[in-house]
Design a protein around this motif. Structure first.
Motif, PDB file in Angstrom:
ATOM      1  N   ARG A 130       8.608   6.612   0.118  1.00 12.56           N
ATOM      2  CA  ARG A 130       9.944   5.605  -0.168  1.00 12.56           C
ATOM      3  C   ARG A 130       9.294   4.749   0.611  1.00 12.56           C
ATOM      4  O   ARG A 130       9.167   3.332   0.488  1.00 12.56           O
ATOM      5  N   LEU A 131       8.035   4.476   1.575  1.00 11.36           N
ATOM      6  CA  LEU A 131       7.312   3.349   2.427  1.00 11.36           C
ATOM      7  C   LEU A 131       6.582   2.533   1.054  1.00 11.36           C
ATOM      8  O   LEU A 131       7.147   1.409   1.358  1.00 11.36           O
ATOM      9  N   ALA A 132       5.738   3.139   0.237  1.00  9.61           N
ATOM     10  CA  ALA A 132       5.222   2.615  -0.409  1.00  9.61           C
ATOM     11  C   ALA A 132       5.987   2.206  -1.391  1.00  9.61           C
ATOM     12  O   ALA A 132       5.483   0.894  -1.767  1.00  9.61           O
ATOM     13  N   GLU A 133       7.585   2.355  -1.984  1.00  8.20           N
ATOM     14  CA  GLU A 133       7.952   2.015  -2.910  1.00  8.20           C
ATOM     15  C   GLU A 133       8.759   1.055  -2.553  1.00  8.20           C
ATOM     16  O   GLU A 133       9.821  -0.482  -3.157  1.00  8.20           O
ATOM     17  N   SER A 180       8.626  -2.120  12.203  1.00  5.98           N
ATOM     18  CA  SER A 180       8.925  -4.095  11.992  1.00  5.98           C
ATOM     19  C   SER A 180       7.788  -4.621  11.859  1.00  5.98           C
ATOM     20  O   SER A 180       7.252  -5.555  10.847  1.00  5.98           O
ATOM     21  N   THR A 181       6.352  -3.944  11.826  1.00  9.49           N
ATOM     22  CA  THR A 181       5.917  -4.615  11.247  1.00  9.49           C
ATOM     23  C   THR A 181       5.442  -4.464   9.899  1.00  9.49           C
ATOM     24  O   THR A 181       5.027  -5.232   9.174  1.00  9.49           O
ATOM     25  N   LEU A 182       5.633  -2.931   9.061  1.00  5.86           N
ATOM     26  CA  LEU A 182       5.434  -2.964   7.970  1.00  5.86           C
ATOM     27  C   LEU A 182       6.679  -3.697   7.203  1.00  5.86           C
ATOM     28  O   LEU A 182       6.466  -4.414   6.563  1.00  5.86           O
ATOM     29  N   GLY A 183       8.075  -4.338   7.624  1.00  9.43           N
ATOM     30  CA  GLY A 183       8.669  -4.852   7.311  1.00  9.43           C
ATOM     31  C   GLY A 183       8.278  -6.517   7.214  1.00  9.43           C
ATOM     32  O   GLY A 183       8.480  -7.189   5.862  1.00  9.43           O
ATOM     33  N   ARG A 209       6.035  -6.338   3.968  1.00 11.48           N
ATOM     34  CA  ARG A 209       6.516  -6.816   2.649  1.00 11.48           C
ATOM     35  C   ARG A 209       7.011  -7.584   2.367  1.00 11.48           C
ATOM     36  O   ARG A 209       7.594  -8.318   1.159  1.00 11.48           O
ATOM     37  N   LEU A 210       7.739  -8.694   3.348  1.00 11.13           N
ATOM     38  CA  LEU A 210       8.781  -9.933   3.168  1.00 11.13           C
ATOM     39  C   LEU A 210       6.923 -11.047   3.239  1.00 11.13           C
ATOM     40  O   LEU A 210       7.446 -12.039   2.059  1.00 11.13           O
ATOM     41  N   LEU A 211       5.905 -10.104   4.107  1.00  9.75           N
ATOM     42  CA  LEU A 211       4.939 -11.499   3.408  1.00  9.75           C
ATOM     43  C   LEU A 211       4.322 -11.279   1.984  1.00  9.75           C
ATOM     44  O   LEU A 211       4.196 -12.156   1.118  1.00  9.75           O
ATOM     45  N   ALA A 212       4.498  -9.679   1.799  1.00  7.13           N
ATOM     46  CA  ALA A 212       4.036  -9.529   0.343  1.00  7.13           C
ATOM     47  C   ALA A 212       5.025 -10.615  -1.190  1.00  7.13           C
ATOM     48  O   ALA A 212       4.755 -10.656  -1.976  1.00  7.13           O
ATOM     49  N   SER A 264       7.740 -15.382   5.261  1.00  6.79           N
ATOM     50  CA  SER A 264       7.344 -15.969   5.982  1.00  6.79           C
ATOM     51  C   SER A 264       8.363 -14.515   7.071  1.00  6.79           C
ATOM     52  O   SER A 264       9.647 -14.403   7.481  1.00  6.79           O
ATOM     53  N   SER A 265       7.551 -13.558   8.295  1.00  6.51           N
ATOM     54  CA  SER A 265       8.065 -12.350   8.902  1.00  6.51           C
ATOM     55  C   SER A 265       8.884 -12.921   9.579  1.00  6.51           C
ATOM     56  O   SER A 265      10.083 -12.500  10.303  1.00  6.51           O
ATOM     57  N   SER A 266       9.428 -14.553  10.028  1.00  5.23           N
ATOM     58  CA  SER A 266       9.931 -15.436  10.908  1.00  5.23           C
ATOM     59  C   SER A 266      11.705 -15.113  10.657  1.00  5.23           C
ATOM     60  O   SER A 266      12.356 -15.713  11.292  1.00  5.23           O
TER      61      SER A 266
END
Lengths: 368, 240
Positions: free
Chosen positions: A92-95, A126-129, A132-135, A139-141
């Protein structure tokens, strides 16, 4: 002279009264000991210690195990704190999907470990999120409009305040508890065992009788209060109060000052106990009323705090609750002059004793 | 000598003593004879200064109990019906405490304590706590406390109640000795045999009022002859 005779008789009687002595000494011994245990228990909970082991219940996750181990947590199959993850967590995390993780454990006994697991997982999430946004070119902000940064100057301040207040209440309650059974026995008890009538038939003034009884109860009250304070402070010197942010003065000087501050209140409280005893029908009644009265410092101590307590000024009990923080905690909170408090409390004591003498001369006291 | 003049006492709606007058002479045993609620205990309490009469006065050897309480009570010894001992004090401590309350000290106190212990035969139990005493021993301790200051007037509220035959005998002899010494003795009692044996004068009281007064033989005659019990019942109207 008659008052002295009655004092000596009452004091001898009191020293042989196991019930009254046990009742008085129980507070002296167990009061400070109970506070010591509570303080040390609280300190042990707050203390930085190694975290309790954890385990996965059900599916395993190498990814989360790595994160949690890196945060200082350890895994043990016999652990009671359990992290429950879905079977397909890593897929799930990978997807880019979300997954629910359950943490189960005893929050009262293992709070620090559970909080550590939660914060580690939240940080990982939070780091993983952010990744994902950066990908996705965001921006994570964007997902974190606010960054909260808290700096505590004293993380124990509130807890320390409550414990300090409990300590002061414990000492102010001593005059109320120490002589309670003695005062009840020499008034309502005397009436109940029918020895008051022969006593009153002697050519002795009612005020002398009241004075003698009050002196005996007050002697026990002052001695017991001093023992509670000086012994209690000596005991608390071995406590973990400092770890909770409380700097308590435990020396003999502080003990003697606190005792001195409580002497006028002890005299007043004992006079009131004699009065309550003289108005009670029997020993049990007197003891019930006096036990209720004994909780007055606790009620007042928690209702009146800070400025309200300081404003109470010269009121008996309120003054002691405010002023004791001086010698015990080196507080600089201003309080009314001790000499004025002594004058007021002694005047009140005398008034109560005069009222007691009137009661003793009244015919109602002989009614069955 | 103890005199009561026009004594009146009400408790709410109840009149306990209603214009009662009496005199107990020195060197005589005077007995207040009355049923329950007749006003005996109220009268004795007024004599002991424990309650104040609404009207009238009690005088002990010339001292009014209401106006010169301490002087009157220092001339009086009072034995209460329930003795009122302190369970954690010894026999001798009771006697000594009472002596101190009557103003005795030093050698005078020690002599008086030993005298009272002697008079009541309390040597064997002098250091025993009151909690462990028998009823008779309690009475003797209370009586020793009552006579410690050598009072010229003694008031005894039902002194023989609950006592065994040996204790009654001791008490009887003691009271006779006091009478011979010229002490004024006033007691209340229900025990007719005791009353007949000891009393020089009887005061029959009913509903707070004086019903009859005189020597036992006079009271029996006034009550229609027979024995004291029958006369008492006749005089108080219970027999009818």
């Amino acid at each position: 002279m008659s008052a002295l005779t009655i004092f000596l008789k009452e004091f001898i009687d009191l020293l042989r009264d196991r019930r009254a002595l046990f009742s008085g000494l129980a507070y002296v011994a167990f009061g400070p000991a109970a506070v010591l245990l509570t303080v040390n228990m609280l300190a042990a909970q707050t203390r930085e210690t190694s975290y309790a082991p954890i385990k996965f219940c059900g599916a395993q996750s190498a990814l989360l195990a790595q994160e949690l181990t890196a945060a200082g947590l350890s895994f043990d199959p016999k652990a009671s704190i359990c992290v429950n993850v879905p079977d397909d967590l890593e897929a799930r995390l990978a997807e880019g999907r979300s997954a629910r993780v359950h943490v189960r454990g005893d929050l009262t006994a293992q709070a620090s470990t559970i909080r550590k697991v939660e914060s580690t997982l939240a940080r990982f999430s939070s780091t993983l999120g952010g990744q994902r946004l950066l990908a996705r070119g965001v921006s994570s902000s964007v997902a974190s409009p606010l960054t909260v940064d808290t700096q505590t100057t004293n993380s124990f301040s509130r807890q320390a305040d409550i414990i300090a207040r409990v300590l002061i209440i414990l000492f102010v309650m001593a005059p109320f508890f120490v002589a309670v059974a003695a005062a009840a026995d020499m008034t309502a008890g005397e009436r109940e065992r029918r020895s008051l009538e022969p006593l009153l038939a002697h050519p002795v003034g009612a005020f002398s009788i009241v004075m003698g009884k009050w002196l005996a109860a007050a002697t026990l009250g002052v001695a017991g209060t001093a023992a509670c304070i000086i012994g209690g402070l000596a005991l608390l010197e071995h406590s973990s109060l400092a770890e909770l942010g409380i700097r308590l003065e435990t020396g003999l000087e502080a003990g003697l000052t606190v005792t001195l501050y409580l002497v006028p209140l002890t005299l007043l409280v004992t006079a009131l106990q004699i009065a309550v005893g003289l108005w009670s029908k029997n020993f049990k009644d007197a003891q019930s009323y006096l036990m209720l009265m004994s909780f007055a410092p606790a009620v007042l101590g928690f209702v009146m705090t800070g400025e309200r307590l300081a404003q109470a000024g010269l009121w008996p009990l309120a003054w002691e609750l405010a002023a004791l923080s001086g010698p015990l905690l080196k507080s600089t909170t201003p309080s009314a002059p001790f000499a004025m408090v002594v004058a007021i409390e002694l005047a009140l004591t005398f008034t109560v004793l005069v009222v007691c003498a009137f009661r003793l001369r009244s015919e109602a006291i002989l009614s069955r | 000598m103890i005199t009561g003049e026009g004594l009146r006492k009400r408790f709410g709606a109840v009149t306990a003593v209603d214009g009662f007058s009496f005199a107990a002479q020195d060197g005589a045993i005077t007995t207040l004879l009355g049923g329950n609620g007749s006003g005996k205990t109220t009268t004795l309490r007024m004599i002991g200064g424990l309650i104040k009469p609404d009207a009238g006065s009690v005088v002990i050897d010339g001292a009014d109990v209401s106006q010169a309480r301490r002087r009157a009570l220092s001339r009086l010894g009072m034995l209460h019906d329930e003795f009122g001992l302190y369970p954690r004090l010894t026999v001798v401590e009771h006697v000594r405490f009472a002596g101190q309350l009557y103003g005795l000290s030093g050698r005078k106190l020690s002599t008086a304590v030993e005298g009272a212990v002697d008079a009541l035969g309390l040597h064997d139990i002098r250091n025993r706590f009151a909690a462990g005493l028998s009823h008779g021993q309690r009475m003797k301790t209370a009586l020793a406390r009552t006579i410690i200051h050598g009072p010229r007037n003694l008031v005894l509220d039902e002194p023989t109640r609950g006592l065994d035959v040996f204790s009654v005998r001791v008490l009887r002899e003691l009271l006779k000795r006091f009478r011979a010494d010229g002490v004024c003795l006033l007691m209340s009692s229900h025990a007719m045999a005791e009353v007949m044996e000891l009393s020089d004068r009887l005061i029959v009281i009913d509903k707070g009022r004086l019903v009859a007064e005189g020597a036992p033989a006079e009271i029996i005659a006034r009550g229609g002859g027979g024995d004291l019990e029958a006369a008492f019942l006749n005089l108080t109207g219970v027999a009818a």
